[in-house]
Design an enzyme around this catalytic site. Structure first.
Site, PDB file in Angstrom:
ATOM      1  N   SER A   4       4.547   1.298  -5.765  1.00  9.31           N
ATOM      2  CA  SER A   4       3.427   1.428  -4.494  1.00  9.31           C
ATOM      3  C   SER A   4       3.376   2.896  -3.985  1.00  9.31           C
ATOM      4  O   SER A   4       4.562   3.611  -3.721  1.00  9.31           O
ATOM      5  CB  SER A   4       3.756   0.432  -3.423  1.00  9.31           C
ATOM      6  OG  SER A   4       2.675   0.805  -2.622  1.00  9.31           O
ATOM      7  N   GLY A  55       1.833   7.781   5.954  1.00 10.41           N
ATOM      8  CA  GLY A  55       1.462   6.928   6.869  1.00 10.41           C
ATOM      9  C   GLY A  55       0.493   5.869   6.592  1.00 10.41           C
ATOM     10  O   GLY A  55      -0.492   5.661   7.190  1.00 10.41           O
ATOM     11  N   ASN A 109       5.360  -4.918   2.069  1.00 10.27           N
ATOM     12  CA  ASN A 109       6.155  -3.675   2.710  1.00 10.27           C
ATOM     13  C   ASN A 109       6.644  -4.202   4.099  1.00 10.27           C
ATOM     14  O   ASN A 109       5.685  -4.199   4.877  1.00 10.27           O
ATOM     15  CB  ASN A 109       5.252  -2.583   2.257  1.00 10.27           C
ATOM     16  CG  ASN A 109       6.035  -1.276   2.973  1.00 10.27           C
ATOM     17  OD1 ASN A 109       7.081  -1.461   3.405  1.00 10.27           O
ATOM     18  ND2 ASN A 109       5.098  -0.447   3.308  1.00 10.27           N
ATOM     19  N   CYS A 112       7.700  -1.921   8.174  1.00  9.40           N
ATOM     20  CA  CYS A 112       6.660  -1.431   9.132  1.00  9.40           C
ATOM     21  C   CYS A 112       6.915  -1.931  10.392  1.00  9.40           C
ATOM     22  O   CYS A 112       7.615  -2.914  10.689  1.00  9.40           O
ATOM     23  CB  CYS A 112       5.281  -2.271   8.655  1.00  9.40           C
ATOM     24  SG  CYS A 112       4.670  -1.778   7.115  1.00  9.40           S
ATOM     25  N   LYS A 146       9.349  -6.479  -0.725  1.00 11.58           N
ATOM     26  CA  LYS A 146      10.007  -5.066  -0.973  1.00 11.58           C
ATOM     27  C   LYS A 146      11.083  -4.735   0.181  1.00 11.58           C
ATOM     28  O   LYS A 146      10.481  -4.536   1.457  1.00 11.58           O
ATOM     29  CB  LYS A 146       8.839  -3.980  -0.903  1.00 11.58           C
ATOM     30  CG  LYS A 146       9.438  -2.671  -1.315  1.00 11.58           C
ATOM     31  CD  LYS A 146       8.423  -1.788  -2.095  1.00 11.58           C
ATOM     32  CE  LYS A 146       8.874  -0.470  -2.241  1.00 11.58           C
ATOM     33  NZ  LYS A 146       7.935   0.202  -2.889  1.00 11.58           N
ATOM     34  N   GLY A 224      13.726   3.306  -7.679  1.00 11.08           N
ATOM     35  CA  GLY A 224      14.370   4.268  -6.784  1.00 11.08           C
ATOM     36  C   GLY A 224      14.828   5.256  -7.764  1.00 11.08           C
ATOM     37  O   GLY A 224      15.764   5.229  -8.419  1.00 11.08           O
ATOM     38  N   GLY A 225      14.127   6.293  -7.959  1.00 11.36           N
ATOM     39  CA  GLY A 225      14.604   7.485  -8.832  1.00 11.36           C
ATOM     40  C   GLY A 225      14.537   7.273 -10.243  1.00 11.36           C
ATOM     41  O   GLY A 225      15.344   8.147 -10.937  1.00 11.36           O
ATOM     42  N   THR A 247       8.348   8.308  -7.795  1.00  9.82           N
ATOM     43  CA  THR A 247       8.140   9.751  -7.955  1.00  9.82           C
ATOM     44  C   THR A 247       8.242  10.398  -9.278  1.00  9.82           C
ATOM     45  O   THR A 247       7.638  11.350  -9.666  1.00  9.82           O
ATOM     46  CB  THR A 247       9.348  10.233  -7.279  1.00  9.82           C
ATOM     47  OG1 THR A 247       9.237   9.602  -5.903  1.00  9.82           O
ATOM     48  CG2 THR A 247       9.397  11.841  -6.977  1.00  9.82           C
TER      49      THR A 247
HETATM   50  C1  FMN Z   1       4.072   9.543  -1.950  1.00  8.83           C
HETATM   51  C2  FMN Z   1       4.815   8.126  -1.612  1.00  8.83           C
HETATM   52  C3  FMN Z   1       4.134   7.037  -1.124  1.00  8.83           C
HETATM   53  C4  FMN Z   1       4.532   5.782  -0.893  1.00  8.83           C
HETATM   54  N1  FMN Z   1       3.808   4.539  -0.556  1.00  8.83           N
HETATM   55  C5  FMN Z   1       4.457   3.302  -0.299  1.00  8.83           C
HETATM   56  C6  FMN Z   1       3.450   2.356   0.008  1.00  8.83           C
HETATM   57  O1  FMN Z   1       2.456   2.671   0.501  1.00  8.83           O
HETATM   58  N2  FMN Z   1       3.989   1.028   0.168  1.00  8.83           N
HETATM   59  C7  FMN Z   1       5.400   0.877  -0.243  1.00  8.83           C
HETATM   60  O2  FMN Z   1       5.866  -0.170  -0.263  1.00  8.83           O
HETATM   61  N3  FMN Z   1       6.239   1.858  -0.833  1.00  8.83           N
HETATM   62  C8  FMN Z   1       5.722   3.295  -0.794  1.00  8.83           C
HETATM   63  N4  FMN Z   1       6.320   4.273  -1.322  1.00  8.83           N
HETATM   64  C9  FMN Z   1       8.107   3.789  -1.880  1.00  8.83           C
HETATM   65  C10 FMN Z   1       7.714   3.742  -3.346  1.00  8.83           C
HETATM   66  O3  FMN Z   1       6.859   2.771  -3.897  1.00  8.83           O
HETATM   67  C11 FMN Z   1       9.212   3.660  -3.812  1.00  8.83           C
HETATM   68  O4  FMN Z   1       9.829   2.352  -3.367  1.00  8.83           O
HETATM   69  C12 FMN Z   1      10.141   4.757  -3.659  1.00  8.83           C
HETATM   70  O5  FMN Z   1       9.427   5.691  -3.578  1.00  8.83           O
HETATM   71  C13 FMN Z   1      11.439   4.994  -4.398  1.00  8.83           C
HETATM   72  O6  FMN Z   1      11.109   4.958  -5.760  1.00  8.83           O
HETATM   73  P1  FMN Z   1      11.102   6.138  -6.483  1.00  8.83           P
HETATM   74  O7  FMN Z   1      12.395   7.027  -6.269  1.00  8.83           O
HETATM   75  O8  FMN Z   1      10.758   6.028  -8.053  1.00  8.83           O
HETATM   76  O9  FMN Z   1       9.740   7.059  -6.146  1.00  8.83           O
HETATM   77  C14 FMN Z   1       5.821   5.680  -1.541  1.00  8.83           C
HETATM   78  C15 FMN Z   1       6.640   6.655  -2.070  1.00  8.83           C
HETATM   79  C16 FMN Z   1       5.919   7.752  -2.146  1.00  8.83           C
HETATM   80  C17 FMN Z   1       6.752   8.907  -2.754  1.00  8.83           C
END
Ligand code: FMN
Length: 294
Positions: A4, A55, A109, A112, A146, A224-225, A247
């Site tokens: 997400s 946000g 999520n 919050c 989550k 995560g990563g 990411t």
């Molecule tokens: C720019 C950005 C926006 C995100 N927005 C949300 C969101 O709206 N809701 C949510 O549950 N997680 C959100 N996340 C978290 C990601 O879904 C994920 O759990 C977290 O980035 C770890 O995974 P990654 O290391 O592969 O990015 C966001 C992450 C990033 C980087």
């Protein structure tokens, strides 16, 4: 799956990624009313990752149902809608409104602020169970909770999500961090702190996915990563049943597809018939963690 907030609503990536090949598109968080999000700067690159404080910017659930969902329905890919709210009622209302054709699941999520209790939903098992159970009662869809890593014992929260009726948990959301601009002696982000994501958090996320997979009977989605198939395999071997790429999609829009292809190649190379043959296959025999200090 996509993670997400890192893949928009899928549509933004449709020119680069064959969406139909994905396990699911997980949307950016949707809230009851539109949100403009935090002021910029909202992101900053950090060693092996990034901080973000978007946000929860989004157009609100009405716009999602009117515009985004019909556009996504053209594709043959399960759509999981990430939802965010500040009261149990808000989450329940969102779940009810999203209990429509074209939506396969809801990802809650819980990182919050709970305006009723003045803490984050993810911090107290009772709050987690209440919000999951309220969503469960309002939807016929798959319910994923989550989890946040910013807690002292993630397994307690995972069990609460399971008790509330979650079908699965995704592990993990971002870790809270702070980047300082030393010349100005100010925080880099306008929001001061942000959520850390990317390879920097992977070992933390893999450990948490491993712990949670042993603590609950429902499936764990590892996140995560994950930048490539090898990273995804770490989660699967540790006990996750599925994975999300976040990411990684910013570095390469096709990262999620490369992960799918790479897992398939790994299974073939090792003579496994199915991904189920490796899920939770981590061999810890002969290894012993140091006993915890009293
Ligand atoms: C720019 C950005 C926006 C995100 N927005 C949300 C969101 O709206 N809701 C949510 O549950 N997680 C959100 N996340 C978290 C990601 O879904 C994920 O759990 C977290 O980035 C770890 O995974 P990654 O290391 O592969 O990015 C966001 C992450 C990033 C980087």
């Amino acid at each position: 799956m996509t993670a997400s907030g890192t893949f928009g609503f899928g549509l933004e990536y449709a020119d680069f990624v064959e969406l139909n090949r994905l396990g699911a598109v997980v949307t950016k968080a949707t809230t009851l009313r539109p949100r403009i999000g935090n002021p910029p700067p909202r992101t900053v690159e950090t060693p092996s990752g990034m901080l973000n404080a978007i946000g929860l910017q989004n157009d609100g659930v009405d716009a999602f149902l009117q515009h985004k969902l019909p556009a996504l329905s053209v594709y043959d890919v399960p759509v999981i809608v990430n939802i965010a709210g500040t009261t149990v009622d808000e989450y329940a209302t969102l779940a009810g409104m999203l209990d429509v054709e074209g939506v396969s699941g809801i990802e809650i999520n819980i990182s919050c602020p709970n305006v009723e209790e003045g803490i984050d939903f993810c911090l107290k098992p009772e709050a987690t169970e209440r919000v999951v159970s309220a969503v469960r009662q309002r939807t016929s869809k798959c319910v994923i909770c989550k989890l946040s890593p910013n807690v002292s014992d993630i397994t307690v929260i995972a069990r609460a999500a399971e008790a509330g009726g979650a079908d699965a948990v995704s592990v993990i959301n971002t870790l809270i961090g702070l980047a300082v601009d030393v010349e100005r002696r100010k925080p880099v982000l306008a929001n001061i702190t942000g959520g850390l994501s990317g390879p920097a958090i992977r070992p933390v996320a893999v450990r948490m996915a491993w712990l949670v997979s042993k603590a609950v009977r429902i499936p764990v989605i590892g996140v995560g990563g994950i930048m490539n198939a090898n990273d995804a395999l770490e989660f699967l071997i540790a006990g996750a049943t599925a994975v999300q790429v976040g990411t990684g999609s910013f570095v390469s829009p096709r990262a999620s597809l490369d992960v799918i292809d790479g897992i398939e190649a790994y299974l073939q190379r090792h003579g496994f018939e199915s991904v189920h043959d490796i899920i939770g296959s981590l061999d810890t025999s002969g290894k012993q963690p140091e006993p915890k200090a009293a």
